[in-house]
Design a protein around this motif. Structure first.
Motif, PDB file in Angstrom:
ATOM      1  N   THR A  27       1.033  -1.191   0.076  1.00 27.14           N
ATOM      2  CA  THR A  27       0.227  -0.059   0.141  1.00 27.14           C
ATOM      3  C   THR A  27       0.892   1.411  -0.480  1.00 27.14           C
ATOM      4  O   THR A  27       1.860   1.369   0.921  1.00 27.14           O
ATOM      5  N   LEU A  28       0.791   2.084  -0.776  1.00 31.02           N
ATOM      6  CA  LEU A  28       1.378   3.224  -1.010  1.00 31.02           C
ATOM      7  C   LEU A  28       0.832   4.485   0.443  1.00 31.02           C
ATOM      8  O   LEU A  28      -0.791   4.563   0.999  1.00 31.02           O
ATOM      9  N   VAL A  29       2.381   4.795   0.901  1.00 28.42           N
ATOM     10  CA  VAL A  29       1.335   5.512   2.356  1.00 28.42           C
ATOM     11  C   VAL A  29       1.405   6.976   1.007  1.00 28.42           C
ATOM     12  O   VAL A  29       2.460   8.219   0.665  1.00 28.42           O
ATOM     13  N   GLU A  30      -0.122   7.845   1.603  1.00 28.62           N
ATOM     14  CA  GLU A  30      -0.024   8.941   1.027  1.00 28.62           C
ATOM     15  C   GLU A  30      -0.057  10.001   1.926  1.00 28.62           C
ATOM     16  O   GLU A  30      -0.060  10.050   3.548  1.00 28.62           O
ATOM     17  N   ARG A  31       0.746  11.216   2.165  1.00 30.97           N
ATOM     18  CA  ARG A  31       1.010  12.031   3.304  1.00 30.97           C
ATOM     19  C   ARG A  31      -0.275  12.907   3.210  1.00 30.97           C
ATOM     20  O   ARG A  31      -1.454  13.226   2.445  1.00 30.97           O
ATOM     21  N   VAL A  32      -1.377  12.838   4.257  1.00 35.31           N
ATOM     22  CA  VAL A  32      -1.959  13.840   5.426  1.00 35.31           C
ATOM     23  C   VAL A  32      -1.927  15.088   5.550  1.00 35.31           C
ATOM     24  O   VAL A  32      -1.476  15.102   6.208  1.00 35.31           O
ATOM     25  N   HIS A  33      -2.701  15.464   4.641  1.00 29.34           N
ATOM     26  CA  HIS A  33      -2.737  17.243   4.393  1.00 29.34           C
ATOM     27  C   HIS A  33      -3.657  17.553   5.540  1.00 29.34           C
ATOM     28  O   HIS A  33      -4.920  17.521   5.283  1.00 29.34           O
ATOM     29  N   ARG A  34      -3.509  18.474   6.122  1.00 29.79           N
ATOM     30  CA  ARG A  34      -4.345  18.983   7.228  1.00 29.79           C
ATOM     31  C   ARG A  34      -3.919  20.001   7.036  1.00 29.79           C
ATOM     32  O   ARG A  34      -3.543  21.440   7.064  1.00 29.79           O
ATOM     33  N   PRO A  35      -5.142  21.615   6.478  1.00 34.57           N
ATOM     34  CA  PRO A  35      -5.232  22.950   5.777  1.00 34.57           C
ATOM     35  C   PRO A  35      -5.147  22.977   6.950  1.00 34.57           C
ATOM     36  O   PRO A  35      -5.406  23.571   8.085  1.00 34.57           O
ATOM     37  N   GLN A  36      -4.753  24.319   7.327  1.00 31.56           N
ATOM     38  CA  GLN A  36      -3.979  25.373   8.493  1.00 31.56           C
ATOM     39  C   GLN A  36      -3.694  26.890   7.842  1.00 31.56           C
ATOM     40  O   GLN A  36      -3.160  26.744   6.831  1.00 31.56           O
ATOM     41  N   ILE A  37      -3.985  27.336   8.708  1.00 34.38           N
ATOM     42  CA  ILE A  37      -3.336  28.799   8.627  1.00 34.38           C
ATOM     43  C   ILE A  37      -2.579  29.284  10.221  1.00 34.38           C
ATOM     44  O   ILE A  37      -2.894  28.794  11.065  1.00 34.38           O
ATOM     45  N   GLU A  38      -2.085  29.691   9.469  1.00 33.13           N
ATOM     46  CA  GLU A  38      -0.914  30.532   9.889  1.00 33.13           C
ATOM     47  C   GLU A  38      -0.984  31.401  10.331  1.00 33.13           C
ATOM     48  O   GLU A  38      -0.723  32.497   9.700  1.00 33.13           O
ATOM     49  N   TRP A  39      -0.156  31.788  12.001  1.00 30.53           N
ATOM     50  CA  TRP A  39      -0.504  33.312  12.430  1.00 30.53           C
ATOM     51  C   TRP A  39       0.700  34.354  13.503  1.00 30.53           C
ATOM     52  O   TRP A  39       1.326  32.973  13.927  1.00 30.53           O
ATOM     53  N   HIS A  40       1.402  34.877  12.917  1.00 30.15           N
ATOM     54  CA  HIS A  40       2.564  35.264  13.597  1.00 30.15           C
ATOM     55  C   HIS A  40       2.594  36.329  14.814  1.00 30.15           C
ATOM     56  O   HIS A  40       1.762  37.176  14.602  1.00 30.15           O
ATOM     57  N   LEU A  41       3.260  36.423  16.262  1.00 32.03           N
ATOM     58  CA  LEU A  41       3.384  37.208  16.838  1.00 32.03           C
ATOM     59  C   LEU A  41       4.772  38.034  16.907  1.00 32.03           C
ATOM     60  O   LEU A  41       5.857  37.646  16.827  1.00 32.03           O
ATOM     61  N   ARG A  42       4.438  39.182  16.062  1.00 32.56           N
ATOM     62  CA  ARG A  42       5.597  40.430  15.803  1.00 32.56           C
ATOM     63  C   ARG A  42       5.354  41.317  16.876  1.00 32.56           C
ATOM     64  O   ARG A  42       4.209  41.763  17.742  1.00 32.56           O
TER      65      ARG A  42
END
Length: 457
Positions: A95-110
Protein backbone atom coordinates in the motif's frame (compact mmCIF):
# COMPACT_ATOMS: atom_id res chain seq x y z
CA UNK A 1 16.31 8.97 5.45
CA UNK A 2 20.00 8.44 4.92
CA UNK A 3 22.19 10.60 2.72
CA UNK A 4 23.08 7.60 0.55
CA UNK A 5 19.49 6.51 -0.14
CA UNK A 6 17.17 9.51 -0.47
CA UNK A 7 13.52 8.78 -1.12
CA UNK A 8 10.31 10.54 -1.99
CA UNK A 9 7.83 7.59 -1.83
CA UNK A 10 6.96 5.22 0.98
CA UNK A 11 5.20 1.88 0.51
CA UNK A 12 4.01 -0.39 3.32
CA UNK A 13 4.53 -4.00 2.25
CA UNK A 14 3.14 -6.98 4.19
CA UNK A 15 5.49 -9.92 3.63
CA UNK A 16 5.65 -13.51 4.83
CA UNK A 17 9.02 -14.93 5.81
CA UNK A 18 10.11 -18.28 7.22
CA UNK A 19 9.78 -18.24 10.99
CA UNK A 20 13.43 -19.06 11.57
CA UNK A 21 15.97 -17.06 13.50
CA UNK A 22 18.39 -16.97 10.57
CA UNK A 23 15.76 -15.80 8.05
CA UNK A 24 14.43 -13.10 10.37
CA UNK A 25 17.96 -11.93 11.10
CA UNK A 26 18.82 -11.75 7.40
CA UNK A 27 15.63 -9.81 6.74
CA UNK A 28 16.59 -7.34 9.46
CA UNK A 29 20.07 -6.93 7.99
CA UNK A 30 18.72 -6.29 4.49
CA UNK A 31 16.24 -3.71 5.75
CA UNK A 32 18.85 -1.99 7.92
CA UNK A 33 21.22 -1.74 4.96
CA UNK A 34 18.50 -0.11 2.85
CA UNK A 35 17.28 2.12 5.68
CA UNK A 36 13.82 0.51 5.70
CA UNK A 37 11.90 0.04 8.97
CA UNK A 38 10.58 -3.48 9.62
CA UNK A 39 8.19 -4.51 12.39
CA UNK A 40 5.58 -7.04 13.42
CA UNK A 41 1.92 -6.76 12.48
CA UNK A 42 -0.35 -4.69 14.68
CA UNK A 43 -3.67 -6.04 15.87
CA UNK A 44 -6.29 -5.73 13.15
CA UNK A 45 -3.84 -4.17 10.71
CA UNK A 46 -4.41 -6.69 7.91
CA UNK A 47 -6.38 -9.80 7.09
CA UNK A 48 -3.38 -11.56 5.56
CA UNK A 49 -2.80 -14.95 7.19
CA UNK A 50 0.28 -17.13 6.95
CA UNK A 51 0.73 -20.92 6.93
CA UNK A 52 2.44 -22.84 9.67
CA UNK A 53 6.18 -22.16 9.83
CA UNK A 54 5.78 -18.70 8.32
CA UNK A 55 5.40 -15.32 10.01
CA UNK A 56 4.30 -11.89 8.76
CA UNK A 57 6.20 -8.65 8.88
CA UNK A 58 5.52 -5.10 7.71
CA UNK A 59 8.31 -3.36 5.80
CA UNK A 60 8.25 0.30 4.90
CA UNK A 61 10.00 0.41 1.52
CA UNK A 62 11.42 3.83 0.83
CA UNK A 63 12.24 4.56 -2.81
CA UNK A 64 12.61 7.40 -5.24
CA UNK A 65 10.05 7.28 -8.03
CA UNK A 66 6.75 8.56 -9.34
CA UNK A 67 3.48 8.05 -7.54
CA UNK A 68 1.72 6.04 -10.26
CA UNK A 69 4.30 3.22 -10.27
CA UNK A 70 5.67 3.48 -6.73
CA UNK A 71 3.89 0.32 -5.47
CA UNK A 72 5.10 -1.83 -8.36
CA UNK A 73 8.62 -0.43 -8.05
CA UNK A 74 8.72 -1.10 -4.29
CA UNK A 75 7.55 -4.71 -4.65
CA UNK A 76 9.97 -5.37 -7.52
CA UNK A 77 12.86 -3.90 -5.52
CA UNK A 78 12.03 -6.03 -2.48
CA UNK A 79 11.69 -9.19 -4.61
CA UNK A 80 15.05 -8.51 -6.25
CA UNK A 81 16.78 -8.06 -2.89
CA UNK A 82 15.24 -11.27 -1.52
CA UNK A 83 16.34 -13.19 -4.60
CA UNK A 84 19.88 -11.81 -4.47
CA UNK A 85 20.45 -12.97 -0.86
CA UNK A 86 18.38 -16.18 -1.12
CA UNK A 87 15.89 -14.92 1.47
CA UNK A 88 12.64 -16.90 1.83
CA UNK A 89 10.33 -13.93 1.59
CA UNK A 90 7.13 -13.27 -0.35
CA UNK A 91 5.17 -10.04 -0.71
CA UNK A 92 1.49 -10.41 0.18
CA UNK A 93 0.12 -6.88 0.29
CA UNK A 94 1.50 -3.42 -0.60
CA UNK A 95 0.00 0.00 0.00
CA UNK A 96 1.29 3.44 -0.92
CA UNK A 97 1.65 5.76 2.08
CA UNK A 98 -0.06 9.02 1.28
CA UNK A 99 0.85 12.23 3.07
CA UNK A 100 -2.12 13.52 5.03
CA UNK A 101 -2.58 17.19 4.29
CA UNK A 102 -4.41 19.11 6.98
CA UNK A 103 -5.39 22.69 6.10
CA UNK A 104 -3.96 25.19 8.57
CA UNK A 105 -3.76 28.95 8.87
CA UNK A 106 -0.55 30.46 10.16
CA UNK A 107 -0.46 33.42 12.54
CA UNK A 108 2.66 35.30 13.64
CA UNK A 109 3.45 37.10 16.89
CA UNK A 110 5.52 40.14 16.01
CA UNK A 111 6.75 43.19 17.78
CA UNK A 112 4.95 46.38 16.88
CA UNK A 113 6.60 48.46 14.20
CA UNK A 114 9.27 50.70 15.66
CA UNK A 115 10.59 54.04 14.38
CA UNK A 116 13.25 53.98 11.69
CA UNK A 117 15.99 54.97 14.13
CA UNK A 118 15.08 52.07 16.43
CA UNK A 119 15.12 49.61 13.54
CA UNK A 120 18.52 50.84 12.36
CA UNK A 121 19.90 50.50 15.88
CA UNK A 122 18.50 46.97 16.07
CA UNK A 123 20.14 46.03 12.75
CA UNK A 124 23.52 47.40 13.88
CA UNK A 125 23.38 45.58 17.22
CA UNK A 126 22.31 42.39 15.46
CA UNK A 127 25.20 42.64 12.99
CA UNK A 128 27.71 43.36 15.77
CA UNK A 129 26.25 40.59 17.98
CA UNK A 130 26.23 42.85 21.02
CA UNK A 131 23.09 41.30 22.49
CA UNK A 132 21.49 44.72 22.91
CA UNK A 133 19.07 44.38 20.02
CA UNK A 134 15.31 44.59 20.33
CA UNK A 135 14.08 41.14 21.50
CA UNK A 136 10.62 41.79 20.02
CA UNK A 137 11.75 42.76 16.51
CA UNK A 138 10.39 40.62 13.71
CA UNK A 139 8.46 37.38 14.18
CA UNK A 140 9.05 35.92 17.63
CA UNK A 141 6.47 33.11 17.52
CA UNK A 142 4.18 31.49 15.03
CA UNK A 143 1.26 29.13 15.50
CA UNK A 144 -0.79 27.18 13.01
CA UNK A 145 -4.45 26.60 13.65
CA UNK A 146 -6.26 23.72 11.88
CA UNK A 147 -9.16 24.87 9.77
CA UNK A 148 -11.79 23.68 7.34
CA UNK A 149 -12.11 24.80 3.76
CA UNK A 150 -15.90 24.56 3.65
CA UNK A 151 -16.46 27.78 5.62
CA UNK A 152 -16.15 31.31 4.24
CA UNK A 153 -12.70 32.85 4.26
CA UNK A 154 -13.65 35.79 6.52
CA UNK A 155 -15.15 33.47 9.12
CA UNK A 156 -12.20 31.10 8.86
CA UNK A 157 -9.72 33.92 9.47
CA UNK A 158 -11.68 35.35 12.40
CA UNK A 159 -12.04 31.97 14.12
CA UNK A 160 -8.40 31.00 13.71
CA UNK A 161 -7.24 34.45 14.82
CA UNK A 162 -9.15 34.10 18.10
CA UNK A 163 -7.68 30.63 18.58
CA UNK A 164 -4.19 31.92 17.79
CA UNK A 165 -4.47 34.75 20.31
CA UNK A 166 -5.48 32.24 22.95
CA UNK A 167 -2.48 30.05 22.18
CA UNK A 168 -0.07 32.99 22.00
CA UNK A 169 -1.19 34.21 25.41
CA UNK A 170 0.60 31.28 27.08
CA UNK A 171 4.34 30.62 27.03
CA UNK A 172 6.95 29.77 29.68
CA UNK A 173 8.90 32.90 28.68
CA UNK A 174 7.14 36.12 29.57
CA UNK A 175 8.70 37.92 26.62
CA UNK A 176 7.01 35.45 24.26
CA UNK A 177 3.53 35.91 25.63
CA UNK A 178 1.09 38.10 23.78
CA UNK A 179 1.26 41.64 25.14
CA UNK A 180 -1.10 44.01 23.29
CA UNK A 181 1.15 46.97 24.12
CA UNK A 182 4.25 45.31 22.64
CA UNK A 183 3.09 42.69 20.15
CA UNK A 184 0.70 42.32 17.28
CA UNK A 185 -0.83 39.22 15.72
CA UNK A 186 -0.87 39.02 11.96
CA UNK A 187 -0.53 36.82 8.91
CA UNK A 188 2.91 35.87 7.52
CA UNK A 189 4.64 39.03 6.45
CA UNK A 190 5.68 39.23 2.83
CA UNK A 191 8.49 41.60 1.94
CA UNK A 192 6.67 42.97 -1.07
CA UNK A 193 9.24 45.68 -1.58
CA UNK A 194 12.11 43.22 -1.87
CA UNK A 195 10.02 40.93 -4.07
CA UNK A 196 9.18 43.85 -6.35
CA UNK A 197 12.86 44.82 -6.50
CA UNK A 198 13.85 41.23 -7.36
CA UNK A 199 11.24 41.09 -10.11
CA UNK A 200 12.26 44.51 -11.44
CA UNK A 201 15.91 43.40 -11.55
CA UNK A 202 14.76 40.24 -13.37
CA UNK A 203 13.06 42.40 -16.02
CA UNK A 204 16.13 44.63 -16.36
CA UNK A 205 18.45 41.61 -16.63
CA UNK A 206 16.24 39.85 -19.18
CA UNK A 207 15.99 43.06 -21.22
CA UNK A 208 19.76 43.56 -21.13
CA UNK A 209 20.37 39.97 -22.25
CA UNK A 210 17.82 40.32 -25.04
CA UNK A 211 19.43 43.56 -26.25
CA UNK A 212 22.86 41.92 -26.06
CA UNK A 213 21.66 38.95 -28.10
CA UNK A 214 20.05 41.25 -30.65
CA UNK A 215 23.23 43.36 -30.90
CA UNK A 216 21.41 46.52 -29.71
CA UNK A 217 23.67 47.49 -26.81
CA UNK A 218 25.13 50.44 -28.78
CA UNK A 219 21.57 51.67 -29.37
CA UNK A 220 21.10 52.26 -25.62
CA UNK A 221 24.63 53.52 -25.07
CA UNK A 222 25.76 50.35 -23.26
CA UNK A 223 28.95 50.27 -25.33
CA UNK A 224 30.10 53.24 -23.24
CA UNK A 225 31.85 52.31 -19.94
CA UNK A 226 29.67 54.78 -18.03
CA UNK A 227 26.50 52.95 -19.02
CA UNK A 228 27.73 49.44 -19.81
CA UNK A 229 29.88 49.11 -16.66
CA UNK A 230 27.06 49.54 -14.10
CA UNK A 231 24.72 47.49 -16.27
CA UNK A 232 27.17 44.58 -16.37
CA UNK A 233 27.65 44.83 -12.59
CA UNK A 234 23.88 44.72 -11.98
CA UNK A 235 23.29 41.85 -14.40
CA UNK A 236 26.29 39.85 -13.20
CA UNK A 237 25.52 40.42 -9.53
CA UNK A 238 21.91 39.38 -9.97
CA UNK A 239 22.78 36.23 -11.92
CA UNK A 240 25.72 35.09 -9.79
CA UNK A 241 24.10 35.97 -6.46
CA UNK A 242 20.80 34.32 -7.32
CA UNK A 243 22.50 31.21 -8.71
CA UNK A 244 24.59 30.76 -5.55
CA UNK A 245 21.47 31.19 -3.42
CA UNK A 246 19.67 28.59 -5.53
CA UNK A 247 22.37 25.92 -5.41
CA UNK A 248 23.50 26.37 -1.82
CA UNK A 249 23.06 23.34 0.42
CA UNK A 250 22.60 21.13 -2.64
CA UNK A 251 24.87 18.50 -4.23
CA UNK A 252 25.59 21.00 -7.00
CA UNK A 253 27.00 23.45 -4.45
CA UNK A 254 29.42 20.83 -3.19
CA UNK A 255 30.45 20.00 -6.77
CA UNK A 256 31.17 23.60 -7.83
CA UNK A 257 34.85 23.63 -6.64
CA UNK A 258 35.76 20.96 -9.21
CA UNK A 259 32.96 21.56 -11.73
CA UNK A 260 34.01 25.12 -12.61
CA UNK A 261 37.69 24.29 -13.30
CA UNK A 262 36.49 21.39 -15.44
CA UNK A 263 34.34 23.61 -17.66
CA UNK A 264 37.12 26.10 -18.40
CA UNK A 265 39.17 23.70 -20.59
CA UNK A 266 35.97 22.68 -22.36
CA UNK A 267 35.21 26.30 -23.21
CA UNK A 268 38.61 26.90 -24.85
CA UNK A 269 37.79 24.96 -28.08
CA UNK A 270 34.10 25.88 -27.82
CA UNK A 271 34.59 29.64 -28.10
CA UNK A 272 36.29 29.63 -31.56
CA UNK A 273 33.72 27.15 -32.86
CA UNK A 274 30.87 29.42 -31.75
CA UNK A 275 32.68 32.37 -33.31
CA UNK A 276 32.89 30.48 -36.61
CA UNK A 277 29.12 29.93 -36.45
CA UNK A 278 28.57 33.67 -36.02
CA UNK A 279 30.85 34.46 -38.97
CA UNK A 280 29.14 31.83 -41.11
CA UNK A 281 25.72 33.30 -40.27
CA UNK A 282 27.03 36.78 -41.12
CA UNK A 283 28.34 35.66 -44.51
CA UNK A 284 25.24 33.61 -45.38
CA UNK A 285 23.49 36.58 -47.13
CA UNK A 286 26.55 36.91 -49.40
CA UNK A 287 26.47 33.20 -50.20
CA UNK A 288 30.12 32.72 -49.23
CA UNK A 289 31.83 30.82 -46.45
CA UNK A 290 34.38 32.10 -43.92
CA UNK A 291 37.95 31.45 -44.94
CA UNK A 292 39.46 28.56 -42.96
CA UNK A 293 42.52 29.01 -40.80
CA UNK A 294 41.72 32.59 -39.84
CA UNK A 295 41.06 32.07 -36.14
CA UNK A 296 41.86 35.25 -34.30
CA UNK A 297 40.53 37.80 -31.87
CA UNK A 298 37.34 38.26 -33.91
CA UNK A 299 36.44 34.58 -33.58
CA UNK A 300 37.05 34.72 -29.84
CA UNK A 301 34.92 37.85 -29.43
CA UNK A 302 32.07 36.39 -31.46
CA UNK A 303 32.26 33.09 -29.56
CA UNK A 304 32.26 34.87 -26.21
CA UNK A 305 29.22 36.83 -27.37
CA UNK A 306 27.25 33.65 -27.99
CA UNK A 307 28.56 31.94 -24.85
CA UNK A 308 27.80 34.89 -22.58
CA UNK A 309 24.27 35.21 -23.93
CA UNK A 310 23.62 31.47 -23.54
CA UNK A 311 25.03 31.24 -20.00
CA UNK A 312 23.30 34.41 -18.82
CA UNK A 313 19.95 33.30 -20.22
CA UNK A 314 20.30 29.78 -18.83
CA UNK A 315 21.08 31.15 -15.36
CA UNK A 316 18.23 33.68 -15.43
CA UNK A 317 15.38 31.39 -14.16
CA UNK A 318 17.75 29.73 -11.67
CA UNK A 319 18.86 33.10 -10.30
CA UNK A 320 15.25 34.26 -9.93
CA UNK A 321 14.44 31.04 -8.11
CA UNK A 322 17.38 31.61 -5.78
CA UNK A 323 16.31 35.14 -4.91
CA UNK A 324 12.71 34.06 -4.33
CA UNK A 325 13.86 31.25 -2.03
CA UNK A 326 16.03 33.71 -0.14
CA UNK A 327 13.23 36.26 0.25
CA UNK A 328 10.51 33.64 0.90
CA UNK A 329 12.01 30.73 2.92
CA UNK A 330 8.70 28.85 2.86
CA UNK A 331 9.33 28.01 -0.81
CA UNK A 332 12.08 25.60 0.26
CA UNK A 333 9.63 23.01 1.59
CA UNK A 334 7.94 22.52 -1.79
CA UNK A 335 10.62 20.14 -3.00
CA UNK A 336 13.10 20.36 -5.88
CA UNK A 337 10.85 18.77 -8.51
CA UNK A 338 8.36 21.62 -8.16
CA UNK A 339 10.91 24.40 -8.58
CA UNK A 340 14.48 23.32 -9.36
CA UNK A 341 13.96 21.03 -12.37
CA UNK A 342 11.56 23.37 -14.24
CA UNK A 343 13.94 26.29 -13.67
CA UNK A 344 16.89 24.37 -15.13
CA UNK A 345 14.83 23.09 -18.08
CA UNK A 346 13.44 26.55 -18.80
CA UNK A 347 16.90 28.10 -18.51
CA UNK A 348 18.47 25.67 -20.98
CA UNK A 349 15.61 26.15 -23.42
CA UNK A 350 15.83 29.93 -23.18
CA UNK A 351 19.62 29.78 -23.55
CA UNK A 352 19.32 27.82 -26.79
CA UNK A 353 16.64 30.20 -28.07
CA UNK A 354 18.76 33.26 -27.30
CA UNK A 355 21.80 31.57 -28.88
CA UNK A 356 19.76 31.25 -32.08
CA UNK A 357 18.85 34.92 -31.65
CA UNK A 358 22.55 35.79 -31.78
CA UNK A 359 22.95 33.86 -35.05
CA UNK A 360 19.84 35.58 -36.41
CA UNK A 361 21.35 38.93 -35.42
CA UNK A 362 24.56 38.05 -37.26
CA UNK A 363 22.60 37.08 -40.37
CA UNK A 364 20.64 40.34 -40.14
CA UNK A 365 23.89 42.31 -39.92
CA UNK A 366 25.14 40.47 -42.99
CA UNK A 367 21.97 41.37 -44.87
CA UNK A 368 22.35 45.04 -43.86
CA UNK A 369 25.97 45.15 -45.02
CA UNK A 370 24.96 43.38 -48.22
CA UNK A 371 22.45 46.16 -48.91
CA UNK A 372 25.16 48.69 -48.04
CA UNK A 373 27.47 47.16 -50.63
CA UNK A 374 24.70 47.23 -53.25
CA UNK A 375 24.25 50.94 -52.53
CA UNK A 376 27.98 51.50 -53.13
CA UNK A 377 29.17 51.82 -49.54
CA UNK A 378 32.16 50.21 -47.86
CA UNK A 379 31.45 47.15 -45.69
CA UNK A 380 32.78 47.52 -42.12
CA UNK A 381 34.62 44.75 -40.30
CA UNK A 382 32.45 42.30 -38.39
CA UNK A 383 34.11 40.15 -35.71
CA UNK A 384 37.26 39.54 -37.72
CA UNK A 385 35.49 39.25 -41.08
CA UNK A 386 36.99 41.99 -43.28
CA UNK A 387 35.67 42.71 -46.73
CA UNK A 388 38.18 43.63 -49.43
CA UNK A 389 37.53 45.08 -52.86
CA UNK A 390 39.36 43.58 -55.79
CA UNK A 391 39.45 43.65 -59.56
CA UNK A 392 39.34 40.16 -61.06
CA UNK A 393 40.63 39.41 -64.55
CA UNK A 394 40.60 35.82 -65.87
CA UNK A 395 43.93 34.77 -67.38
CA UNK A 396 42.16 33.47 -70.48
CA UNK A 397 38.68 33.70 -71.99
CA UNK A 398 38.18 30.00 -71.29
CA UNK A 399 39.19 30.17 -67.62
CA UNK A 400 36.72 28.02 -65.64
CA UNK A 401 34.65 29.63 -62.92
CA UNK A 402 31.67 28.65 -60.75
CA UNK A 403 28.64 30.96 -60.82
CA UNK A 404 28.27 34.13 -62.86
CA UNK A 405 31.18 35.41 -64.99
CA UNK A 406 33.60 37.72 -63.16
CA UNK A 407 33.01 41.40 -64.01
CA UNK A 408 35.88 43.17 -65.73
CA UNK A 409 34.82 46.81 -65.29
CA UNK A 410 34.07 47.02 -61.58
CA UNK A 411 35.47 45.71 -58.28
CA UNK A 412 33.97 42.80 -56.41
CA UNK A 413 33.88 41.93 -52.70
CA UNK A 414 36.08 39.13 -51.37
CA UNK A 415 36.34 37.81 -47.80
CA UNK A 416 39.60 35.87 -48.16
CA UNK A 417 40.57 32.78 -50.07
CA UNK A 418 39.55 29.18 -49.41
CA UNK A 419 42.53 27.04 -50.23
CA UNK A 420 43.43 27.36 -53.94
CA UNK A 421 40.15 29.14 -54.77
CA UNK A 422 38.74 32.55 -54.06
CA UNK A 423 35.05 33.39 -53.64
CA UNK A 424 33.84 36.88 -54.44
CA UNK A 425 30.49 38.58 -54.50
CA UNK A 426 29.40 41.02 -57.16
CA UNK A 427 27.23 43.77 -55.58
CA UNK A 428 25.89 44.92 -58.95
CA UNK A 429 24.80 41.49 -60.15
CA UNK A 430 24.17 40.31 -56.57
CA UNK A 431 25.71 36.96 -57.37
CA UNK A 432 28.56 34.86 -56.07
CA UNK A 433 31.43 33.58 -58.18
CA UNK A 434 34.23 31.17 -57.35
CA UNK A 435 37.41 30.81 -59.38
CA UNK A 436 40.80 29.18 -58.96
CA UNK A 437 43.65 31.50 -58.06
CA UNK A 438 45.76 30.29 -61.00
CA UNK A 439 43.02 31.16 -63.47
CA UNK A 440 42.66 34.84 -62.53
CA UNK A 441 44.70 37.91 -61.68
CA UNK A 442 43.35 39.62 -58.56
CA UNK A 443 44.23 43.21 -57.71
CA UNK A 444 43.14 44.71 -54.41
CA UNK A 445 41.72 48.24 -54.63
CA UNK A 446 40.97 50.58 -51.72
CA UNK A 447 37.27 51.28 -52.28
CA UNK A 448 34.24 49.89 -54.04
CA UNK A 449 34.11 52.82 -56.46
CA UNK A 450 37.75 52.40 -57.50
CA UNK A 451 38.02 51.86 -61.27
CA UNK A 452 39.26 48.60 -62.71
CA UNK A 453 41.56 49.90 -65.44
CA UNK A 454 43.81 47.90 -67.67
CA UNK A 455 46.79 48.93 -65.65
CA UNK A 456 45.15 47.67 -62.46
CA UNK A 457 44.29 44.44 -64.18
Amino acid sequence: MTAELPFNRRVHVVVEVLDLHEELGLLQQVCDAMGWPVRKLLAGETTVTTDAGWTARVIEVRIRGVRETAVEQAVATLDALAQNVELSLHCRDATLVERVHRPQIEWHLRGRRRPVSRRLSHALHLAARTGAHDPHAGTTRLVRIPTRLDEPRARRLARTRRAARAVLSHHPLISRRLDPDVHEVGRPSVSRGWHALAFLTLVVTATAICLLGAGLWPAIGADSPRVGGPLVVVVGGYLLGGTLLAVQRTPTHRALPWLIPLTVPLAIPLVPWLGALVQRAYLSPFGVRPAPGRDGLGDVQAGLWVLCVFVATALLPIAYLGWMRFLAPSLRVRGPWLSWAPAVTLGIGMGMAFGLLVLHTAARSGAENRALAVAGGDIPEYFGVSAEYACVEPTSPKAPYYGSPPPRDRPVVIFGQSGDRVEFWDPTARRKTSIRLEDARITIVPHFDSPCTKSAQ
